[in-house]
Design a protein around this motif. Structure first.
Motif, PDB file in Angstrom:
ATOM      1  N   UNK A   1       0.875  -1.215   0.018  1.00 14.75           N
ATOM      2  CA  UNK A   1       0.054   0.008   0.123  1.00 14.75           C
ATOM      3  C   UNK A   1       0.872   1.360  -0.005  1.00 14.75           C
ATOM      4  N   UNK A   2       0.573   2.302  -0.568  1.00 11.69           N
ATOM      5  CA  UNK A   2       1.263   3.557  -0.570  1.00 11.69           C
ATOM      6  C   UNK A   2       0.890   4.303   0.803  1.00 11.69           C
ATOM      7  N   UNK A   3       2.040   4.910   1.052  1.00  9.63           N
ATOM      8  CA  UNK A   3       1.885   5.826   2.389  1.00  9.63           C
ATOM      9  C   UNK A   3       0.581   6.297   2.529  1.00  9.63           C
ATOM     10  N   UNK A   4       0.210   6.976   1.514  1.00 11.03           N
ATOM     11  CA  UNK A   4      -0.902   7.850   1.261  1.00 11.03           C
ATOM     12  C   UNK A   4      -2.369   7.111   1.762  1.00 11.03           C
ATOM     13  N   UNK A   5      -2.016   6.054   1.484  1.00 14.29           N
ATOM     14  CA  UNK A   5      -3.637   5.079   1.861  1.00 14.29           C
ATOM     15  C   UNK A   5      -3.770   4.874   3.087  1.00 14.29           C
ATOM     16  N   UNK A   6      -3.664   5.932   3.982  1.00 10.14           N
ATOM     17  CA  UNK A   6      -3.917   5.740   5.417  1.00 10.14           C
ATOM     18  C   UNK A   6      -4.989   4.857   5.839  1.00 10.14           C
ATOM     19  N   UNK A   7      -6.245   5.237   5.371  1.00  9.32           N
ATOM     20  CA  UNK A   7      -7.418   4.410   5.833  1.00  9.32           C
ATOM     21  C   UNK A   7      -7.479   2.751   5.441  1.00  9.32           C
ATOM     22  N   UNK A   8      -6.828   2.732   4.278  1.00 14.21           N
ATOM     23  CA  UNK A   8      -7.027   1.220   3.667  1.00 14.21           C
ATOM     24  C   UNK A   8      -5.911   0.562   4.471  1.00 14.21           C
ATOM     25  N   UNK A   9      -4.749   1.029   4.939  1.00 16.16           N
ATOM     26  CA  UNK A   9      -3.682   0.501   5.574  1.00 16.16           C
ATOM     27  C   UNK A   9      -4.301   0.162   7.079  1.00 16.16           C
ATOM     28  N   UNK A  10      -5.049   1.086   7.884  1.00 12.52           N
ATOM     29  CA  UNK A  10      -5.506   0.833   9.114  1.00 12.52           C
ATOM     30  C   UNK A  10      -6.398  -0.432   9.104  1.00 12.52           C
ATOM     31  N   UNK A  11      -7.477  -0.242   8.021  1.00 12.48           N
ATOM     32  CA  UNK A  11      -8.351  -1.253   7.886  1.00 12.48           C
ATOM     33  C   UNK A  11      -7.683  -2.769   7.551  1.00 12.48           C
ATOM     34  N   UNK A  12      -6.598  -2.826   6.868  1.00  8.61           N
ATOM     35  CA  UNK A  12      -5.841  -3.948   6.565  1.00  8.61           C
ATOM     36  C   UNK A  12      -5.477  -4.459   7.852  1.00  8.61           C
ATOM     37  N   UNK A  13      -4.567  -3.517   8.652  1.00  5.78           N
ATOM     38  CA  UNK A  13      -3.844  -4.145   9.837  1.00  5.78           C
ATOM     39  C   UNK A  13      -4.904  -4.590  10.456  1.00  5.78           C
ATOM     40  N   UNK A  14      -6.138  -3.940  10.803  1.00  4.53           N
ATOM     41  CA  UNK A  14      -7.100  -4.422  11.720  1.00  4.53           C
ATOM     42  C   UNK A  14      -7.700  -5.935  11.437  1.00  4.53           C
ATOM     43  N   UNK A  15      -7.811  -6.233  10.026  1.00  7.11           N
ATOM     44  CA  UNK A  15      -8.296  -7.386   9.683  1.00  7.11           C
ATOM     45  C   UNK A  15      -7.193  -8.410   9.621  1.00  7.11           C
ATOM     46  N   UNK A  16      -5.854  -8.218   9.409  1.00 10.91           N
ATOM     47  CA  UNK A  16      -5.062  -8.995   9.586  1.00 10.91           C
ATOM     48  C   UNK A  16      -4.766  -9.685  11.008  1.00 10.91           C
ATOM     49  N   UNK A  17      -4.821  -8.543  11.932  1.00 15.33           N
ATOM     50  CA  UNK A  17      -4.555  -8.754  13.414  1.00 15.33           C
ATOM     51  C   UNK A  17      -5.437  -9.777  13.817  1.00 15.33           C
ATOM     52  N   UNK A  18      -6.935  -9.640  13.371  1.00 10.16           N
ATOM     53  CA  UNK A  18      -8.123 -10.196  13.963  1.00 10.16           C
ATOM     54  C   UNK A  18      -7.773 -11.717  13.379  1.00 10.16           C
ATOM     55  N   UNK A  19      -6.782 -12.181  12.596  1.00 11.24           N
ATOM     56  CA  UNK A  19      -6.651 -13.692  12.269  1.00 11.24           C
ATOM     57  C   UNK A  19      -6.164 -14.452  13.295  1.00 11.24           C
ATOM     58  N   UNK A  20      -5.415 -13.671  14.196  1.00  9.56           N
ATOM     59  CA  UNK A  20      -4.585 -14.239  15.397  1.00  9.56           C
ATOM     60  C   UNK A  20      -3.212 -14.447  15.290  1.00  9.56           C
ATOM     61  N   UNK A  21      -2.653 -13.691  14.124  1.00  8.08           N
ATOM     62  CA  UNK A  21      -1.109 -13.916  14.087  1.00  8.08           C
ATOM     63  C   UNK A  21      -0.344 -13.248  14.853  1.00  8.08           C
ATOM     64  N   UNK A  22       0.891 -13.383  15.359  1.00 13.18           N
ATOM     65  CA  UNK A  22       1.699 -12.878  16.401  1.00 13.18           C
ATOM     66  C   UNK A  22       1.938 -11.440  16.070  1.00 13.18           C
ATOM     67  N   UNK A  23       2.250 -11.044  14.715  1.00 20.13           N
ATOM     68  CA  UNK A  23       2.797  -9.952  14.382  1.00 20.13           C
ATOM     69  C   UNK A  23       2.161  -9.445  12.911  1.00 20.13           C
ATOM     70  N   UNK A  24       1.926  -8.214  12.715  1.00 23.13           N
ATOM     71  CA  UNK A  24       1.458  -7.656  11.442  1.00 23.13           C
ATOM     72  C   UNK A  24       2.322  -6.916  10.821  1.00 23.13           C
ATOM     73  N   UNK A  25       2.662  -7.375   9.496  1.00 22.52           N
ATOM     74  CA  UNK A  25       3.822  -6.555   8.931  1.00 22.52           C
ATOM     75  C   UNK A  25       3.456  -5.539   7.962  1.00 22.52           C
TER      76      UNK A  25
END
Length: 230
Positions: free
Chosen positions: A66-90
């Motif tokens: 994601x480009x750095x300017x896509x702040x809302x999409x980055x945040x949404x994707x971080x939340x979705x990946x974290x919800x899968x139960x991984x230890x770390x979200x890159x």
């Protein structure tokens, strides 16, 4: 001891990595880019499978490119990946005008929502020191250097060894755990281990063909043997 991280794209590759004793398993889709993301719906069952078959393994997943300017999409994707139960979200951070703002947003997600964010700082043009300094000042527990253009040379070819050592030392000084990745090869292990990062990431080195190919049990075995001999 420096840990091996291997990136896998599906359940079969995850099991292959687990069977080889890989301690840090990273979920991504390499055909979608350097930090190409798997759909969260695919990540969750792989995490559940690994928790059962390799409970000692650390599991991470990327959010995609994601480009750095896509702040809302980055945040949404971080939340979705974290919800899968991984230890770390890159989450990748490419140097540029919006990079520092993205780091601040990732830090806010970590602090206010408890998301286990790992900034992946892009080092195609050398170690991005302003971003490194900012991320360390923000207090991230894990921090990575990686490259985007995998055909343009490895991290070791793009960054001087003394610069990588400085990155590792600066991270350790504030109790952050540094990681290195970027078109690295199994034969690079002695140099990488001498730098003593917390972990080192591999994909193309353990695939049949390029990084978009299939994970190879033979190449995984070679990599783990290099680690054991270092």
């Amino acid at each position: 001891m420096t840990r091996v991280l291997v990136s896998v794209r599906d359940a079969a590759e995850a099991q292959l990595a687990a069977a080889a004793g890989v301690p840090f398993i990273d979920l991504k889709e390499p055909s979608r880019g350097a930090l190409g993301g798997l759909d969260p719906g695919l990540i969750a069952p792989i995490v559940a499978q690994l928790r059962a078959s390799a409970p000692q393994a650390v599991i991470s997943a990327t959010i995609g490119d994601w480009p750095a300017e896509a702040a809302d999409q980055v945040a949404a994707r971080c939340r979705a990946v974290a919800a899968t139960g991984v230890d770390h979200v890159k989450a990748g951070v490419v140097p540029g005008p919006a990079a520092r703002a993205l780091l601040r947003q990732l830090d806010a997600l970590r602090r206010t929502e408890g998301l286990p964010i790992v900034p992946v700082l892009v080092a195609d043009d050398g170690v991005p020191w302003p971003l490194v300094d900012a991320a360390l000042a923000d207090g991230f527990g894990l921090l990575m250097l990686d490259t985007v253009d995998k055909r343009g040379g490895s991290l070791l070819q793009r960054c001087a060894l003394d610069a990588l050592q400085r990155f590792v030392t600066a991270s350790r000084a504030v109790q952050a755990r540094p990681g290195l990745a970027g078109a690295l090869r199994a034969e690079d292990w002695p140099q990488l281990a001498a730098l003593a990062p917390d972990f080192v990431g591999f994909r193309s080195a353990v695939c049949a063909g390029d990084r978009a190919g299939t994970l190879s049990a033979e190449r995984l075995s070679t990599l783990m043997a290099q680690r054991d001999q270092a």
